[in-house]
Motif scaffolding. Structure first.
Motif, PDB file in Angstrom:
ATOM      1  N   VAL A 138     -24.679  83.326  42.848  1.00 65.69           N
ATOM      2  CA  VAL A 138     -24.312  83.098  41.228  1.00 65.69           C
ATOM      3  C   VAL A 138     -22.854  82.645  40.733  1.00 65.69           C
ATOM      4  N   ARG A 139     -21.469  82.983  41.800  1.00 66.19           N
ATOM      5  CA  ARG A 139     -20.171  82.433  41.355  1.00 66.19           C
ATOM      6  C   ARG A 139     -20.059  81.454  41.770  1.00 66.19           C
ATOM      7  N   SER A 140     -21.208  80.565  43.065  1.00 69.98           N
ATOM      8  CA  SER A 140     -20.274  80.033  43.243  1.00 69.98           C
ATOM      9  C   SER A 140     -21.674  78.635  41.992  1.00 69.98           C
ATOM     10  N   GLY A 141     -22.598  79.117  41.012  1.00 75.67           N
ATOM     11  CA  GLY A 141     -23.113  78.460  40.052  1.00 75.67           C
ATOM     12  C   GLY A 141     -24.445  78.202  40.692  1.00 75.67           C
ATOM     13  N   ILE A 142     -25.071  78.975  41.328  1.00 77.05           N
ATOM     14  CA  ILE A 142     -26.164  79.210  41.588  1.00 77.05           C
ATOM     15  C   ILE A 142     -27.193  79.752  40.221  1.00 77.05           C
ATOM     16  N   ARG A 143     -28.091  79.543  39.348  1.00 76.13           N
ATOM     17  CA  ARG A 143     -28.979  80.037  38.667  1.00 76.13           C
ATOM     18  C   ARG A 143     -30.155  80.582  39.637  1.00 76.13           C
ATOM     19  N   LEU A 144     -29.382  82.050  40.029  1.00 77.83           N
ATOM     20  CA  LEU A 144     -31.444  82.808  40.906  1.00 77.83           C
ATOM     21  C   LEU A 144     -32.043  83.718  39.600  1.00 77.83           C
ATOM     22  N   LEU A 145     -33.235  83.379  40.105  1.00 86.56           N
ATOM     23  CA  LEU A 145     -34.048  84.073  39.278  1.00 86.56           C
ATOM     24  C   LEU A 145     -35.162  84.435  40.707  1.00 86.56           C
ATOM     25  N   LYS A 146     -35.508  85.778  40.694  1.00 82.08           N
ATOM     26  CA  LYS A 146     -36.092  86.775  42.082  1.00 82.08           C
ATOM     27  C   LYS A 146     -37.241  87.549  40.886  1.00 82.08           C
ATOM     28  N   TYR A 147     -38.364  86.807  41.493  1.00 75.71           N
ATOM     29  CA  TYR A 147     -40.230  87.463  40.651  1.00 75.71           C
ATOM     30  C   TYR A 147     -40.639  88.332  42.040  1.00 75.71           C
ATOM     31  N   TYR A 148     -41.189  89.265  41.756  1.00 78.51           N
ATOM     32  CA  TYR A 148     -41.644  90.310  42.474  1.00 78.51           C
ATOM     33  C   TYR A 148     -43.157  89.954  42.405  1.00 78.51           C
ATOM     34  N   LEU A 149     -44.326  89.444  42.509  1.00 79.01           N
ATOM     35  CA  LEU A 149     -45.703  89.660  41.969  1.00 79.01           C
ATOM     36  C   LEU A 149     -46.955  90.860  42.538  1.00 79.01           C
ATOM     37  N   ASP A 150     -46.478  91.808  41.832  1.00 74.61           N
ATOM     38  CA  ASP A 150     -47.433  92.732  42.128  1.00 74.61           C
ATOM     39  C   ASP A 150     -49.048  93.110  42.425  1.00 74.61           C
ATOM     40  N   ILE A 151     -49.610  93.704  42.664  1.00 75.17           N
ATOM     41  CA  ILE A 151     -51.047  93.484  43.387  1.00 75.17           C
ATOM     42  C   ILE A 151     -51.549  95.276  43.554  1.00 75.17           C
ATOM     43  N   SER A 152     -52.744  94.688  43.281  1.00 72.60           N
ATOM     44  CA  SER A 152     -53.110  96.603  42.986  1.00 72.60           C
ATOM     45  C   SER A 152     -54.160  96.643  44.136  1.00 72.60           C
ATOM     46  N   GLU A 153     -54.293  97.856  45.196  1.00 73.69           N
ATOM     47  CA  GLU A 153     -54.362  97.579  46.302  1.00 73.69           C
ATOM     48  C   GLU A 153     -55.757  97.040  46.797  1.00 73.69           C
ATOM     49  N   THR A 154     -56.384  97.654  45.356  1.00 76.58           N
ATOM     50  CA  THR A 154     -58.406  96.915  45.413  1.00 76.58           C
ATOM     51  C   THR A 154     -58.166  95.099  45.394  1.00 76.58           C
ATOM     52  N   GLU A 155     -57.418  94.884  44.697  1.00 79.78           N
ATOM     53  CA  GLU A 155     -57.603  93.508  44.383  1.00 79.78           C
ATOM     54  C   GLU A 155     -56.769  92.816  46.148  1.00 79.78           C
ATOM     55  N   GLN A 156     -55.893  93.539  46.229  1.00 72.99           N
ATOM     56  CA  GLN A 156     -55.226  92.870  47.673  1.00 72.99           C
ATOM     57  C   GLN A 156     -56.077  93.180  48.807  1.00 72.99           C
ATOM     58  N   LYS A 157     -56.648  93.959  49.215  1.00 67.77           N
ATOM     59  CA  LYS A 157     -58.329  94.221  50.409  1.00 67.77           C
ATOM     60  C   LYS A 157     -59.497  92.525  49.608  1.00 67.77           C
ATOM     61  N   ARG A 158     -59.735  92.575  48.252  1.00 70.77           N
ATOM     62  CA  ARG A 158     -60.628  91.887  48.052  1.00 70.77           C
ATOM     63  C   ARG A 158     -59.884  90.245  48.433  1.00 70.77           C
ATOM     64  N   ARG A 159     -58.857  90.080  47.939  1.00 70.71           N
ATOM     65  CA  ARG A 159     -58.385  88.724  48.423  1.00 70.71           C
ATOM     66  C   ARG A 159     -58.036  88.334  49.634  1.00 70.71           C
ATOM     67  N   LEU A 160     -57.485  89.431  50.390  1.00 73.00           N
ATOM     68  CA  LEU A 160     -57.938  89.130  52.115  1.00 73.00           C
ATOM     69  C   LEU A 160     -59.048  89.237  52.596  1.00 73.00           C
ATOM     70  N   LYS A 161     -60.459  89.738  52.466  1.00 71.88           N
ATOM     71  CA  LYS A 161     -61.283  89.716  52.578  1.00 71.88           C
ATOM     72  C   LYS A 161     -61.614  87.752  52.115  1.00 71.88           C
ATOM     73  N   ALA A 162     -62.090  88.018  50.844  1.00 69.84           N
ATOM     74  CA  ALA A 162     -61.958  85.876  50.587  1.00 69.84           C
ATOM     75  C   ALA A 162     -61.371  85.478  51.725  1.00 69.84           C
ATOM     76  N   ARG A 163     -59.761  85.278  51.337  1.00 65.18           N
ATOM     77  CA  ARG A 163     -59.035  84.305  52.398  1.00 65.18           C
ATOM     78  C   ARG A 163     -60.155  84.455  54.152  1.00 65.18           C
ATOM     79  N   GLU A 164     -60.382  85.729  54.847  1.00 64.91           N
ATOM     80  CA  GLU A 164     -60.740  85.384  55.549  1.00 64.91           C
ATOM     81  C   GLU A 164     -61.883  84.686  55.935  1.00 64.91           C
ATOM     82  N   GLN A 165     -63.052  84.491  54.623  1.00 62.39           N
ATOM     83  CA  GLN A 165     -64.392  84.114  55.165  1.00 62.39           C
ATOM     84  C   GLN A 165     -64.465  82.402  54.217  1.00 62.39           C
ATOM     85  N   ASP A 166     -62.706  81.841  53.732  1.00 66.79           N
ATOM     86  CA  ASP A 166     -62.937  80.195  53.138  1.00 66.79           C
ATOM     87  C   ASP A 166     -62.055  79.869  54.377  1.00 66.79           C
TER      88      ASP A 166
END
Length: 260
Positions: A138-166
């Motif tokens: 940041v001192r060097s002039g870089i503008r830094l943004l940090k995002y953490y995408l938070d999901i529920s345990e149920t949603e993660q399981k659903r997405r991982l299963k869908a990913r395997e089948q796609d």
């Protein structure tokens, strides 16, 4: 701030809003190029939290010459012999560039810690020094943004299963992905420590409630546009929803705003 998300965004509204926001992103990039700005955006989150899809929508209509996505693979033997931040430092933005990290040096605070890919000494060294490293950026002039995408345990399981089948998304599925649900509590603990030790004024964490992919994408883009300077902002368009995206506070771990 409500524990529950606002109603799911309708598809027509999502497409229309996304297009308007992408116009704003083009304005932002013009400003970055004209003013020799250096923008660095970090995306972290559990497996299947929506980082890839969000980044895809951000860069969709931007100039590839001034926009880079960094998604580093497994470190090489040489990487393992160097200063931990060295392999990331070489990918930092130059003037006129916006760089998006799809996972970053925070691998050490998450998957490396949970899966035992680093030693306790290496982990604690990272936790002690990462804030200093980011302050230097940041001192060097870089503008830094940090995002953490938070999901529920149920949603993660659903997405991982869908990913395997796609058949179009099976490439995203890895042994680490498949192990992720088993290590849910360990990842939660690692995330909580990461927030507590690496959320600082120079580079705070912004948490995104990402069970609704479309709402998460829209609000991340709004938040980016809200935080970064450029001319001709459509102020009414870029105000993010504080029920979906917000600066980290410890209280949100206790009241359910951040998934347990």
């Amino acid at each position: 701030m409500n524990k529950k998300n606002t109603r799911k965004i309708q598809k027509q509204d999502y497409n229309s809003t996304l297009q308007q926001l992408q116009v704003e992103l083009v304005k932002l990039q013009s400003h970055i190029i004209k003013n020799n700005d250096k923008i660095l955006i970090i995306f972290e989150g559990r497996d299947a939290s929506g980082k890839d899809g969000t980044i895809k929508r951000i860069i969709q209509h931007l100039s590839p010459r001034e926009t880079r996505v960094v998604a580093l693979g497994k470190p090489s033997d040489r990487d393992l012999s160097t200063w931990y931040f060295q392999r990331y430092t070489s990918h930092l933005p130059a003037a006129q560039e916006m760089v998006l990290f799809n996972r970053s040096w925070y691998n050490r605070a998450g998957v490396e810690r949970v899966m035992g890919f680093c030693s306790d000494e290496e982990y604690h060294e990272f936790i002690e020094t990462v804030a200093l490293y980011e302050q230097l950026l940041v001192r060097s002039g870089i503008r830094l943004l940090k995002y953490y995408l938070d999901i529920s345990e149920t949603e993660q399981k659903r997405r991982l299963k869908a990913r395997e089948q796609d058949p179009l998304n099976q490439w995203k599925s890895s042994p680490i992905d498949k192990a992720a649900p088993k290590y849910w509590p360990q990842y939660s603990e690692a995330r909580n420590i990461m927030f507590a030790r690496t959320h600082h004024l120079t580079a705070p964490w912004t948490v995104v409630r990402a069970d609704d992919k479309e709402a998460a994408r829209i609000n991340i883009i709004k938040d980016m546009l809200f935080r970064l300077d450029y001319k001709g902002k459509e102020e009414a368009l870029i105000l993010p929803d504080s029920n979906i995206i917000f600066n980290y506070e410890e209280a949100y771990l206790l009241n359910g705003m951040i998934a347990h």
